[in-house]
Motif scaffolding. Structure first.
Motif, PDB file in Angstrom:
ATOM      1  N   ASN A  43       0.678  -1.276   0.067  1.00  0.00           N
ATOM      2  CA  ASN A  43      -0.092   0.210  -0.075  1.00  0.00           C
ATOM      3  C   ASN A  43       0.788   1.057   0.004  1.00  0.00           C
ATOM      4  N   PRO A  44       1.311   1.482  -1.131  1.00  0.00           N
ATOM      5  CA  PRO A  44       2.535   2.966  -1.288  1.00  0.00           C
ATOM      6  C   PRO A  44       1.411   4.108  -0.734  1.00  0.00           C
ATOM      7  N   ASP A  45       0.085   4.244  -0.863  1.00  0.00           N
ATOM      8  CA  ASP A  45      -0.637   5.371  -0.469  1.00  0.00           C
ATOM      9  C   ASP A  45      -0.771   5.667   1.058  1.00  0.00           C
ATOM     10  N   ILE A  46      -0.834   4.434   1.702  1.00  0.00           N
ATOM     11  CA  ILE A  46      -0.907   4.293   3.017  1.00  0.00           C
ATOM     12  C   ILE A  46       0.340   4.068   3.888  1.00  0.00           C
ATOM     13  N   GLN A  47       1.265   4.721   4.211  1.00  0.00           N
ATOM     14  CA  GLN A  47       2.463   4.093   4.788  1.00  0.00           C
ATOM     15  C   GLN A  47       2.214   3.995   6.372  1.00  0.00           C
ATOM     16  N   VAL A  48       2.670   3.073   6.934  1.00  0.00           N
ATOM     17  CA  VAL A  48       2.515   2.930   8.567  1.00  0.00           C
ATOM     18  C   VAL A  48       3.885   2.944   8.989  1.00  0.00           C
ATOM     19  N   GLU A  49       4.073   4.022   9.898  1.00  0.00           N
ATOM     20  CA  GLU A  49       5.153   4.112  10.584  1.00  0.00           C
ATOM     21  C   GLU A  49       5.008   3.389  12.075  1.00  0.00           C
ATOM     22  N   TYR A  50       6.193   2.360  12.420  1.00  0.00           N
ATOM     23  CA  TYR A  50       6.171   1.483  13.708  1.00  0.00           C
ATOM     24  C   TYR A  50       6.454   2.573  14.761  1.00  0.00           C
ATOM     25  N   VAL A  51       5.880   2.465  15.777  1.00  0.00           N
ATOM     26  CA  VAL A  51       6.386   3.431  16.978  1.00  0.00           C
ATOM     27  C   VAL A  51       6.338   2.433  18.219  1.00  0.00           C
ATOM     28  N   GLN A  52       7.509   2.433  18.748  1.00  0.00           N
ATOM     29  CA  GLN A  52       7.577   1.444  19.959  1.00  0.00           C
ATOM     30  C   GLN A  52       7.149   1.907  21.019  1.00  0.00           C
ATOM     31  N   GLY A  53       6.220   1.448  21.847  1.00  0.00           N
ATOM     32  CA  GLY A  53       5.626   1.831  23.131  1.00  0.00           C
ATOM     33  C   GLY A  53       6.113   0.861  24.250  1.00  0.00           C
ATOM     34  N   SER A  54       5.623   1.311  25.408  1.00  0.00           N
ATOM     35  CA  SER A  54       5.998   0.180  26.554  1.00  0.00           C
ATOM     36  C   SER A  54       4.586   0.026  27.406  1.00  0.00           C
ATOM     37  N   TRP A  55       4.340  -1.286  27.939  1.00  0.00           N
ATOM     38  CA  TRP A  55       3.177  -1.543  28.750  1.00  0.00           C
ATOM     39  C   TRP A  55       3.442  -0.515  30.156  1.00  0.00           C
ATOM     40  N   ASP A  56       4.568  -0.518  30.456  1.00  0.00           N
ATOM     41  CA  ASP A  56       5.000   0.406  31.728  1.00  0.00           C
ATOM     42  C   ASP A  56       4.183   1.605  31.696  1.00  0.00           C
ATOM     43  N   ASN A  57       4.270   2.305  30.746  1.00  0.00           N
ATOM     44  CA  ASN A  57       3.683   3.829  30.914  1.00  0.00           C
ATOM     45  C   ASN A  57       2.746   4.267  29.942  1.00  0.00           C
ATOM     46  N   VAL A  58       2.119   3.171  28.987  1.00  0.00           N
ATOM     47  CA  VAL A  58       1.483   3.535  27.827  1.00  0.00           C
ATOM     48  C   VAL A  58       0.340   4.386  28.162  1.00  0.00           C
ATOM     49  N   ASN A  59      -0.271   4.233  29.299  1.00  0.00           N
ATOM     50  CA  ASN A  59      -1.483   4.979  29.559  1.00  0.00           C
ATOM     51  C   ASN A  59      -1.339   6.407  29.966  1.00  0.00           C
ATOM     52  N   ASP A  60      -0.212   6.641  30.700  1.00  0.00           N
ATOM     53  CA  ASP A  60       0.042   8.037  30.915  1.00  0.00           C
ATOM     54  C   ASP A  60       0.492   8.694  29.340  1.00  0.00           C
ATOM     55  N   GLN A  61       1.328   7.847  28.852  1.00  0.00           N
ATOM     56  CA  GLN A  61       1.717   8.545  27.428  1.00  0.00           C
ATOM     57  C   GLN A  61       0.329   8.972  26.546  1.00  0.00           C
ATOM     58  N   LEU A  62      -0.783   7.923  26.605  1.00  0.00           N
ATOM     59  CA  LEU A  62      -1.789   8.021  25.637  1.00  0.00           C
ATOM     60  C   LEU A  62      -2.532   9.214  26.354  1.00  0.00           C
ATOM     61  N   VAL A  63      -2.752   9.462  27.756  1.00  0.00           N
ATOM     62  CA  VAL A  63      -3.605  10.707  28.113  1.00  0.00           C
ATOM     63  C   VAL A  63      -2.888  11.900  27.789  1.00  0.00           C
ATOM     64  N   THR A  64      -1.689  12.044  27.734  1.00  0.00           N
ATOM     65  CA  THR A  64      -1.057  13.119  27.471  1.00  0.00           C
ATOM     66  C   THR A  64      -1.367  13.391  25.915  1.00  0.00           C
ATOM     67  N   SER A  65      -0.885  12.504  25.089  1.00  0.00           N
ATOM     68  CA  SER A  65      -1.325  12.702  23.878  1.00  0.00           C
ATOM     69  C   SER A  65      -2.671  12.896  23.311  1.00  0.00           C
ATOM     70  N   PHE A  66      -3.434  12.297  23.834  1.00  0.00           N
ATOM     71  CA  PHE A  66      -5.033  12.691  23.670  1.00  0.00           C
ATOM     72  C   PHE A  66      -5.318  14.048  24.062  1.00  0.00           C
ATOM     73  N   GLU A  67      -4.629  14.419  25.326  1.00  0.00           N
ATOM     74  CA  GLU A  67      -5.079  15.922  25.696  1.00  0.00           C
ATOM     75  C   GLU A  67      -4.306  16.738  24.785  1.00  0.00           C
ATOM     76  N   ALA A  68      -3.114  16.570  24.128  1.00  0.00           N
ATOM     77  CA  ALA A  68      -2.620  17.422  23.427  1.00  0.00           C
ATOM     78  C   ALA A  68      -3.011  17.440  21.871  1.00  0.00           C
ATOM     79  N   GLY A  69      -3.962  16.306  21.493  1.00  0.00           N
ATOM     80  CA  GLY A  69      -4.578  16.397  20.429  1.00  0.00           C
ATOM     81  C   GLY A  69      -3.763  16.052  19.047  1.00  0.00           C
ATOM     82  N   ASP A  70      -2.671  14.959  19.709  1.00  0.00           N
ATOM     83  CA  ASP A  70      -1.680  14.278  18.642  1.00  0.00           C
ATOM     84  C   ASP A  70      -1.549  13.122  18.894  1.00  0.00           C
TER      85      ASP A  70
END
Lengths: 435, 310
Positions: free
Chosen positions: A64-91
């Motif tokens: 799928n050359p039109d839809i490129q996926v970038e693999y980003v490594q996260g960690s179970w240890d802090n994913v939910n803190d990370q997500l709350v911050t990124s949701f609130e920041a809108g990104d």
């Protein structure tokens, strides 16, 4: 005049700074015809699993050359803190790997996209309803929605030292005829001798383990009356608690020094023959296969049976954020990533159970080697864990249940005290979320 | 803090010169602007926003509506058992780390002030922990404390002091003391350096005079060194107390507040409230409350010290 210049300068500086902060948000909406880039936050952590994930992403990117996926490594240890911050920041990332307990909170706060109606029929039908139940939540405004695609599940099995079982001449259970909890207690007694304990209960994080197993006796720990959720610790809930406690302090068939350990920590002692049985999630087989010394014989035993063999299930999931820029493309990628054959690859990489029916039928999932047949069969016992639907469960778990259960298993408080704390302090916590 | 800083560097009394030039304010403002803007935007702004949040019921979520609730959060805080537990742990942590840090550093500083061989090397070595970020220190000590592979258990067992492995960071009774030890270790370098600097400023004549008068080592320490060091001690212990009570990274890496909340310092508690459970307003209230408490404790301490000094 001069003052005005100064103020203007200040305003410009502030504006520039703010613009500088906001401008780092990435590529924004791509123009038509340009390839779209999706960020895929993956929490894979075992080596095989990471390579399976990356391989699937590469496969997709080539096709799928039109839809490129970038693999980003996260960690179970802090994913939910990370997500709350990124949701609130809108990104937020465009495709989010997480698990169903976390989704419940995110869904009710409106962070996630309701996927019902967006998923292709093929994917929808390949995954049984019991699994979809683990991702169906309140949307926080009176409705419900499907907030992720469930793909990997974990059941609690018992990993056993084969030589010790044979020496004690005990019956080897099968998925059709598993050990009951009574039998398990008896056999643990037989296995306890010469410095060997029958069983090790690593209880560093006791809550999910206990709550999932409690369903063996119909223990749900929460009841919902008239829309108000309260904690309940009745006779059914007490069964598993009491039985584990008995093994530790009455029968003395469980090693008390394993109590403070995390799930994988007893393994060295297990290889050394210090414990014969190790109740654990199916994924622990991977570490046994990799680390066990040569000549160490082990088998996977099916889940224990109380009044039923039912266990509470949660799922690992892929979700799409409500604020995502490319929801349609993200759903397309998820549909590819989680189709039958790919789920089999991911399940093999993580040593977990696939939700996909097609994947569960894959020969690699039913082979006797490394206990895959027993593990895959245990998927039939999984029902949605009742605590998944409880708003505020995470806080209850962290502030009330974890310390209470740890103290109970350390024999510092009685079962009655533990039950009272779980209920009284628990209801206070849950009240906050009902407001 | 200004009072302490003033005491710390006792400048010769100089009469403040007045500059009665008029109109200088505006140019000065312009010149200060480049420095002022970042302070306003990145420091004062968020601070005021945080204080404002403390009076609202702000929660995380796209559909969350924030409204002004006045002092309700503070009321909840006063009746929140978890907060008081956490607060008590914070106080135990803050005070014991500061006191132990001070005692250990004073000993080390006295030692390094002596004419030892390889004194330069020893002084450099004493600074090493300062060069490490708290996260690295946390990871390192987690390995030291590891129940099965940790060096601490291995050493104690080899020495015959321990019959079985202890899980230092997961034992309900031992976790907090174990974390306090790490806290003391981490904070020792800066305390030592400041005390050492103070020691070197003590006039040698005083010791000579003391010796002539027949004062022993202990008397000289008690009656010369300590009073001379007093301003330095007041400054560094109050700074240490503020740093310690606001410690986050170290304990987050070591225990994440566990086991069962036994090491949940107030800052960890606030972090959990905000980023795990999503109660931004309540978490801000916690922050404001801690600021008030720290200011009150410091104010009392400095006031008493100043009064005694006078």
């Amino acid at each position: 005049m001069r003052r005005r210049t100064a103020l203007a300068a200040a305003a410009t500086a502030v504006a520039a700074l703010i613009a500088g902060c906001g401008g780092g948000g990435g590529d924004g909406g791509a123009a038509p015809g340009e390839p779209v880039t999706l960020k895929f936050l993956s929490l894979a952590w075992q080596k095989e699993s990471i390579s399976a994930n990356k391989q699937l992403v590469d496969e997709w990117n080539t096709a799928n050359p039109d839809i490129q996926v970038e693999y980003v490594q996260g960690s179970w240890d802090n994913v939910n803190d990370q997500l709350v911050t990124s949701f609130e920041a809108g990104d937020p990332p465009d495709v989010i790997h997480d698990d169903s307990p976390a989704l419940a909170g995110f869904a009710s706060r409106g962070y996630l996209l309701d996927l019902s109606g967006r998923l292709p029929a093929e994917l929808k039908n390949d995954i049984p309803q019991a699994a979809w139940d683990t991702v169906t939540f309140d949307d926080g405004r009176g409705g419900t929605g499907v907030y992720g695609v469930p793909f990997l599940q974990e059941s609690q099995v018992v990993i056993a030292n084969k030589k010790l079982l044979d020496a004690a001449k005990v019956r080897i259970p099968t998925p059709a005829d598993p050990w009951t909890w009574d039998e398990f207690a008896e056999i643990s007694k037989k296995l306890t001798k010469d410095g060997t304990y029958g069983v090790a209960w690593p209880m560093k994080s006791p809550v999910n383990k206990v709550l999932n197993l409690a369903l063996n006796f119909g223990g749900t720990f929460f009841s919902n009356e008239g829309g108000k959720t309260t904690v309940k610790v009745g006779p059914q809930e007490r069964e598993v608690l009491q039985r584990i406690h008995d093994q530790l302090y009455r029968d003395k068939t469980a090693d008390p020094s394993a109590l403070g350990m995390g799930t994988a920590d007893p393994l060295p002692g297990f290889y050394a023959g210090k414990y014969a049985l190790l109740p654990a999630g199916v994924y622990l087989r991977q570490q046994v296969v990799e680390q066990a010394p040569d000549g160490f014989e082990w088998i996977t035993l099916p889940p224990l049976k109380g009044t039923t063999s039912e266990q509470g299930a949660t799922s690992q999931t892929l979700s799409v954020p409500a604020d995502g820029r490319h929801p349609d493309e993200a759903v397309k990628f998820i549909s590819f990533f989680l189709n039958g054959p790919n789920q089999a690859k991911l399940a093999r990489g993580d040593w977990l159970l696939p939700t996909s029916r097609a994947a569960a039928g894959d020969p690699s999932m039913t082979t006797e080697e490394n206990g895959w047949d027993v593990a895959t069969a245990s998927a039939g016992n999984l029902v949605v864990a009742p605590y998944l639907k409880v708003n505020g469960f995470d806080e209850w778990k962290s502030k009330v249940a974890t310390p209470t259960l740890q103290e109970y298993f350390a024999d510092k408080i009685s079962l009655d005290d533990a039950a009272r704390r779980l209920v009284e302090e628990g209801d206070k916590v849950l009240e906050r979320y009902a407001r | 803090m200004t009072a302490a800083a003033g005491a710390y560097a006792p400048a010769p009394p100089r009469r403040p010169r007045r500059t009665p030039r008029r109109g200088g304010g505006r140019e000065m403002f312009l010149l200060m602007l480049p420095a002022l803007v970042p302070v306003l935007v990145f420091s004062v702004g968020p601070l005021l926003y945080g204080i404002f949040l403390a009076f609202t019921d702000a929660r995380s979520g796209r559909n969350a509506e924030t409204s002004f609730v006045g002092l309700a959060n503070f009321g909840d805080l006063l009746t929140d058992g978890d907060f008081w537990t956490s607060f008590r742990i914070g106080m135990i942590w803050g005070i014991s780390v500061t006191v132990l840090q001070f005692l250990a550093s004073l000993g080390l500083a006295l030692l390094l002030d002596r004419d030892l061989r390889l004194r330069g090397l020893a002084r450099v070595l004493a600074l090493v922990p300062w060069a490490m970020p708290p996260v690295v220190i946390g990871l390192m000590w987690r390995l030291v404390y590891h129940p099965n592979a940790g060096i601490l258990n291995a050493v104690l067992r080899d020495a015959g002091l321990l019959g079985h492995n202890v899980d230092w960071l997961n034992d309900f009774a031992i976790a907090l003391p174990a974390v306090i030890v790490v806290g003391v270790w981490t904070g020792m370098p800066q305390t030592t350096v400041v005390l050492l600097a103070g020691l070197q400023n003590v006039p040698r004549e005083l010791y000579e005079a003391g010796q002539v008068d027949g004062a022993g080592t202990w008397r000289r320490f008690w009656n010369i060194t300590l009073p001379q060091l007093r301003p330095v001690i007041v400054a560094i212990t109050s700074l240490d107390f503020v740093w310690n009570i606001n410690q986050f990274g170290l304990v987050y890496v070591l225990t994440q507040g566990g086991p069962g909340g036994r090491t949940r310092l107030p800052m960890l508690f606030a972090y959990e409230e905000a980023f795990r459970f999503g109660f931004f307003g309540y978490a801000s209230t916690l922050g404001v409350a801690i600021v008030i408490v720290v200011l009150a404790v410091l104010g009392l301490y400095l006031w008493r010290q100043m009064r005694e000094a006078n």
